[in-house]
Scaffold this motif. Structure first.
Motif, PDB file in Angstrom:
ATOM      1  N   VAL A   1       0.839  -1.203   0.000  1.00 48.00           N
ATOM      2  CA  VAL A   1       0.000   0.000   0.000  1.00 48.00           C
ATOM      3  C   VAL A   1       0.865   1.240   0.000  1.00 48.00           C
ATOM      4  CG1 VAL A   1      -2.045  -1.064   1.027  1.00 48.00           C
ATOM      5  CG2 VAL A   1      -0.200  -0.255   2.502  1.00 48.00           C
ATOM      6  N   VAL A   2       2.045   1.172   0.648  1.00 48.61           N
ATOM      7  CA  VAL A   2       2.941   2.328   0.651  1.00 48.61           C
ATOM      8  C   VAL A   2       3.561   2.503  -0.735  1.00 48.61           C
ATOM      9  CG1 VAL A   2       4.981   3.329   1.710  1.00 48.61           C
ATOM     10  CG2 VAL A   2       3.385   2.006   3.098  1.00 48.61           C
TER      11      VAL A   2
ATOM     12  N   SER B   1       6.475   3.670   5.820  1.00 46.85           N
ATOM     13  CA  SER B   1       5.067   3.977   6.091  1.00 46.85           C
ATOM     14  C   SER B   1       4.624   5.167   5.252  1.00 46.85           C
ATOM     15  CB  SER B   1       4.877   4.283   7.585  1.00 46.85           C
ATOM     16  OG  SER B   1       5.548   5.480   7.924  1.00 46.85           O
ATOM     17  N   PHE B   2       3.295   5.374   5.307  1.00 46.49           N
ATOM     18  CA  PHE B   2       2.743   6.544   4.625  1.00 46.49           C
ATOM     19  C   PHE B   2       3.381   7.822   5.159  1.00 46.49           C
ATOM     20  CE2 PHE B   2      -1.122   3.677   4.426  1.00 46.49           C
ATOM     21  CZ  PHE B   2      -0.923   3.329   3.110  1.00 46.49           C
ATOM     22  N   GLU B   3       3.591   7.847   6.434  1.00 49.02           N
ATOM     23  CA  GLU B   3       4.153   9.051   7.052  1.00 49.02           C
ATOM     24  C   GLU B   3       5.535   9.347   6.497  1.00 49.02           C
ATOM     25  OE1 GLU B   3       2.750   6.585   8.573  1.00 49.02           O
ATOM     26  OE2 GLU B   3       1.059   7.366   9.727  1.00 49.02           O
TER      27      GLU B   3
ATOM     28  N   ALA C   1      -3.330   9.245   1.549  1.00 49.60           N
ATOM     29  CA  ALA C   1      -2.582   8.028   1.834  1.00 49.60           C
ATOM     30  C   ALA C   1      -3.559   6.861   1.962  1.00 49.60           C
ATOM     31  CB  ALA C   1      -1.787   8.201   3.124  1.00 49.60           C
ATOM     32  N   GLY C   2      -3.040   5.716   1.812  1.00 43.90           N
ATOM     33  CA  GLY C   2      -3.892   4.539   1.937  1.00 43.90           C
ATOM     34  C   GLY C   2      -4.691   4.329   0.681  1.00 43.90           C
ATOM     35  N   PRO C   3      -5.873   3.731   0.809  1.00 40.79           N
ATOM     36  CA  PRO C   3      -6.721   3.500  -0.358  1.00 40.79           C
ATOM     37  C   PRO C   3      -7.048   4.797  -1.072  1.00 40.79           C
ATOM     38  CG  PRO C   3      -7.487   2.232   1.490  1.00 40.79           C
ATOM     39  CD  PRO C   3      -6.419   3.119   2.019  1.00 40.79           C
TER      40      PRO C   3
ATOM     41  N   SER D   1      -9.563   6.509  -2.124  1.00 43.81           N
ATOM     42  CA  SER D   1     -10.483   7.528  -1.630  1.00 43.81           C
ATOM     43  C   SER D   1     -11.445   6.883  -0.643  1.00 43.81           C
ATOM     44  CB  SER D   1     -11.253   8.170  -2.782  1.00 43.81           C
ATOM     45  OG  SER D   1     -12.057   7.192  -3.406  1.00 43.81           O
TER      46      SER D   1
END
Lengths: 334, 591
Positions: free
Chosen positions: A229-230, A277-279, A319-321, A323
């Protein structure tokens, strides 16, 4: 490639923390810059430092070389600088009664190369760095010479002087992992500098790492796990730089995506985590992409900057999916 | 050893916990995504369903059909939308990423699912919550519309059927059917029939929108009635001819001179009627009949005479079959007009041969048993009222009826009417009465169907007497044949007619009552009455009230209390010495 274990991560984190502490004694009040420089180095990236003279860029590089126990050389880029002045020149020498060309390595043969005011050299000279930065070797008269490992280029450029400068070509810019803004320190930091420094006296920096240890840390950074996902998030961000409108002529390249992924892994290691990570991506995306987004001249006339474009992209790329449906709202988590 | 289960169970439990939350979150997000895609489609389906429900309710169908169809369409739309959104539906990895972000776990869940690192400790806080959205509004609106369509009051409207083809007026249809039967039966002269058909087709060729104009309907009815009359006249003439042939056949060679003359006269009249008829029989029959005379008949052998009689009888049967449609239409109108009320026929004349035979002769009926004396006779009260009415009848009526002072009133005989309603009624008699009933002198009484109301109706002077001229007839009255002319009066009592297309044949069906009974929530009483046959002296009605007299009208100048002039109506109150300006001022003031 096996993911690192907790103990490896913890050890590397501790060493990087000591490196940061050592650099913090050199450059006061630039914590974010230090973090970015360490992350960039762990990611084995080259850094472009942009800032006004006297902000400590050279001191940072010197302190970095001392803390890492690496060889560092400084090249002052001028308009009359030639590529051979960087890469080295073959010199005709007489050895054992015969004359032959012997390659004399240039200043680029160092672990850390400080390319000071890189935009003052001609494009021809600037291009001498291309092969070195990408392939970590140089070719002179058809003979390739490997550069020492690790090899980093930390270039600086002055943003306020345009006369007599040669803006870096896109290919050159793309080889810099980060473009870092070196900002002036605030008043308390200046006071601290005044109290702790003397004019003309270099600060003492202890070597906290050696070259082998640093290489192992960079190798460890490559083993940091990158969740799918990242990775997808990185791809969406890089893809979003191709806005298709009149503001951006060219978006970021796939090399930018790789750079962002490597930087995210390095940051995760620097933070003591097993995975990116997304961060990490959100924090590093401006540093990685700001110089890779080629703006249209009209956008530049309107004052639009790469930072603004990247900030807008991050704003509209969650971030992530992809929407969240409108029927659902994020709940407050206390 | 006791701590081992907890050491092993925690990672398993946390993984189960996070995966369970991820699945729940995935389902919620995917449902929301599907719902938002389905909402516009569902709204459209709801709108169509609303229209269908309203249409079905208007057409009187059960709600289960439109609602079932709407549900089926909605289900298909839901499946279609599901297929469309399937590529963008999220998986468990996406849901874990959402949990990572929401709880600030730095993608530890995603990594743990990939086998990197441990699952973090459970956190119970919800990640996403439902909120009102446009999609929900659309679906709610569609459901509200459907519910409203099911609940709002709506009357059943006629189903949308294509308009039926306009049929010609009933009279024209009767006429066309009659001409068709006449052509099939070959009962009349083809040339005359063709002329009749052309006239009918001329009416039929008019635009359909003009078929029911008053003029067209009147023309159609007139043509039908005249055709019926012509057929009946033809039948009567044929009947007279057959009667002559019968008498000749019965009498054989011993025909008295007087009877022979009468038969010759009857034969001449019948043949003249055939020649003048608009619908004569075929030319062959006319030629054959034109050579007849009592002497010629007498000269015929029995076989030829019998053949003539059979020919005439067959011709009459054809006529009857052909004109059955016309008779049926008349009978139906008779039924509707008479309303099942009794009709009495009585006659005045010599006591012998009796009232029944007088009536038979009056109607020109020779068939026996037509007048059934066994029918219920009028009550004494009815008889008395009728007799009094007869005595009060104007002399003109008596004269027309052939009654003379001193002539005995034969009696009152009830006929098997209403016409057409009695199963034993003979068509001849009914036709004869029909001429009386539907003639110009047709009278309609307000009359209740109860017999006891007859007296009340007669008592108020609403008895209608129709004079009927007795036909001249010869024969032995004692043996059943009338020898002497006489008169008859037919008393017709029926309900109000419905009125013809031209306004004739009956009164306007409804009139306001004498006194208004209208009240809030009540109804106004209406009555039907025909004033078209009122005679002099009949009271139309009484109105109570006062003349509007202006008591304050100017009665002329008064000096010292003396009245010099009382003035007269419509006199001006203005003094002559007023100037025009003063006069205009006063006029404006008292305006």
């Amino acid at each position: 490639m096996l993911p690192p274990n907790e103990s490896e991560i913890a050890e590397a984190r501790a060493r990087l923390a000591s490196l940061r502490d050592a650099l913090a004694n050199v450059l006061f009040g630039q914590d974010e810059l230090l973090d970015a420089v360490i992350v960039g180095l762990v990611a084995r990236g080259h850094l472009l430092l942009e800032g006004l003279p006297g902000l400590g860029k050279t001191e940072l590089v010197k302190g970095l070389s001392k803390a890492l126990g690496l060889d560092a050389k400084r090249i002052q880029f001028t308009p009359d600088l030639l590529p051979g002045d960087i890469t080295g020149n073959p010199l005709l020498q007489e050895v054992d009664g015969t004359r032959r060309f012997v390659f004399q390595p240039g200043p680029i043969f160092a672990n850390i190369v400080l390319a000071d005011e890189i935009n003052r050299a001609s494009p021809k000279t600037q291009s001498a760095l291309l092969e070195a930065m990408q392939e970590r070797r140089t070719t002179v008269m058809g003979e390739s010479h490997a550069l020492p490992d690790p090899f980093f280029v930390l270039a600086t450029q002055n943003p306020i002087e345009l006369e007599g400068t040669y803006p870096l070509p896109e290919a050159q810019l793309d080889r810099f992992l980060f473009k870092l803004d070196v900002r002036r320190a605030d008043a308390p930091t200046l006071a601290r500098i005044v109290l702790n420094r003397e004019m003309g006296v270099e600060p003492k920096v202890d070597a906290v790492l050696d070259a082998d240890t640093f290489r192992s840390i960079t190798a460890l950074a490559r083993r940091i796990h990158m969740p799918e996902v990242v990775a997808a998030y990185i791809a969406r961000i890089v893809d979003a730089t191709h806005t298709g409108d009149a503001t951006v002529r060219f978006g970021a390249s796939p090399r930018a995506a790789l750079a962002l992924a490597s930087a995210a892994k390095a940051r995760a290691l620097y933070a003591g985590r097993l995975n990116a990570s997304f961060e990490d991506v959100r924090a590093l995306a401006p540093l990685v992409l700001r110089h890779r987004v080629i703006l249209d001249y009209t956008a530049k006339l309107e004052g639009l900057t790469g930072d603004a474009v990247v900030a807008a992209i991050l704003e509209k790329t969650p971030a992530g999916p992809a929407s969240t449906p409108q029927s659902l709202a994020a709940a407050k988590i206390g | 050893m006791g701590s081992l289960p907890s050491l092993f169970s925690r990672p398993m439990n946390t993984e189960h916990y996070w995966m369970r939350r991820a699945r729940g979150l995935r389902r919620r997000v995917n449902f929301a995504r599907w719902f938002e895609c389905f909402a516009p489609v569902g709204f459209g389906v709801g709108l169509c369903g609303t229209v269908a429900v309203l249409a079905a309710r208007g057409a009187g169908y059960a709600l289960v059909y439109p609602l079932g169809a709407t549900g089926a369409v909605a289900l298909l739309a839901a499946l279609f939308v599901m297929r469309r959104v399937r590529p963008v539906l999220e998986n468990d990895g996406d849901a874990l990423a959402r949990l990572d972000l929401a709880h600030g776990l730095h993608n530890r869940l995603s990594s743990a699912r990939a086998g990197v690192g441990d699952w973090p400790a459970p956190k119970e806080a919800p990640v996403l919550r439902w909120r009102r959205s446009r999609a929900a509004d659309l679906v709610a609106a569609a459901l509200a519309l459907l519910l409203a369509a099911c609940l709002v009051p709506a009357g059943v409207v006629a189903a949308m059927k294509p308009p039926e083809k306009i049929q010609p007026p009933p009279a024209l249809r009767d006429l066309l059917a009659m001409t068709k039967r006449l052509r099939e039966e070959k009962a009349v002269d083809p040339a005359a029939l063709e002329s009749l058909e052309k006239r009918a087709e001329a009416l039929l060729k008019q635009p359909e929108s003009a078929w029911y104009d008053t003029t067209t309907m009147e023309a159609s009815e007139h043509l039908r009635d005249r055709t019926g009359e012509a057929l009946r006249d033809l039948d009567k003439d044929l009947a007279a001819l057959k009667g002559v042939a019968d008498r000749v056949a019965e009498s054989g060679e011993l025909i008295p001179e007087e009877l022979s003359a009468q038969l010759a006269k009857n034969l001449a009249e019948a043949l003249e009627g055939l020649d003048l008829s608009t619908l004569p029989p075929s030319k062959e029959l006319r030629d054959k009949l034109g050579k007849l005379s009592p002497a010629a008949m007498k000269a015929m052998d029995k076989k030829t005479l019998d053949e003539l009689r059979r020919t005439l009888a067959e011709q009459r049967r054809r006529l009857r079959r052909a004109s059955a449609d016309a008779k049926d239409s008349k009978a139906s109108s008779r039924k509707a007009s008479s309303g099942g009320l009794p009709v009495f026929v009585f006659a005045c004349g010599p006591a012998d041969p009796g009232p029944a035979m007088l009536v038979k002769n009056a109607l020109g009926v020779t068939a026996s048993g037509v007048v059934d004396s066994g029918l219920k006779a009028p009550t004494d009260a009815e008889r008395q009222v009728i007799m009094e009415s007869l005595q009060k009848a104007p002399p003109r009526l008596y004269t027309q009826a052939g009654c003379k002072p001193g002539m005995q009133v034969a009696g009152i005989v009830p006929l098997p009417l209403p016409p057409g309603s009695a199963p034993d009624a003979d068509d001849d008699l009914l036709d004869a009465l029909e001429d009386l009933v539907y003639g110009d002198a047709y009278a309609v009484l307000e009359f209740e169907p109860e017999r006891r109301a007859l007296a009340a109706a007669l008592a108020v002077g609403r008895l209608r007497l129709l004079p009927v001229s007795l036909k001249d007839c010869n024969g032995d009255c004692k043996s059943g044949s009338c020898e002497k002319p006489g008169g008859a009066i037919v008393v017709v009592m029926g309900a109000a007619g419905a009125g013809g297309p031209g306004g004739g044949g009956g009164p306007a069906p409804l009139q306001m009552g004498d006194k208004s009974t209208a009240q809030a929530g009540g109804s106004e009483q209406l009555k039907a009455g025909d004033r078209s046959h009122d005679t002099l002296g009949d009271m139309e009605g009484l109105t109570s009230g006062k003349h509007k007299v202006d008591k304050d009208a100017y009665r002329g100048p008064v000096a010292g209390g003396a009245i010099s002039s009382e003035g007269e109506g419509s006199e001006s109150v203005w003094r002559d010495n007023l100037t025009p300006e003063e006069r205009e001022t006063l006029r404006q003031y008292f305006k």
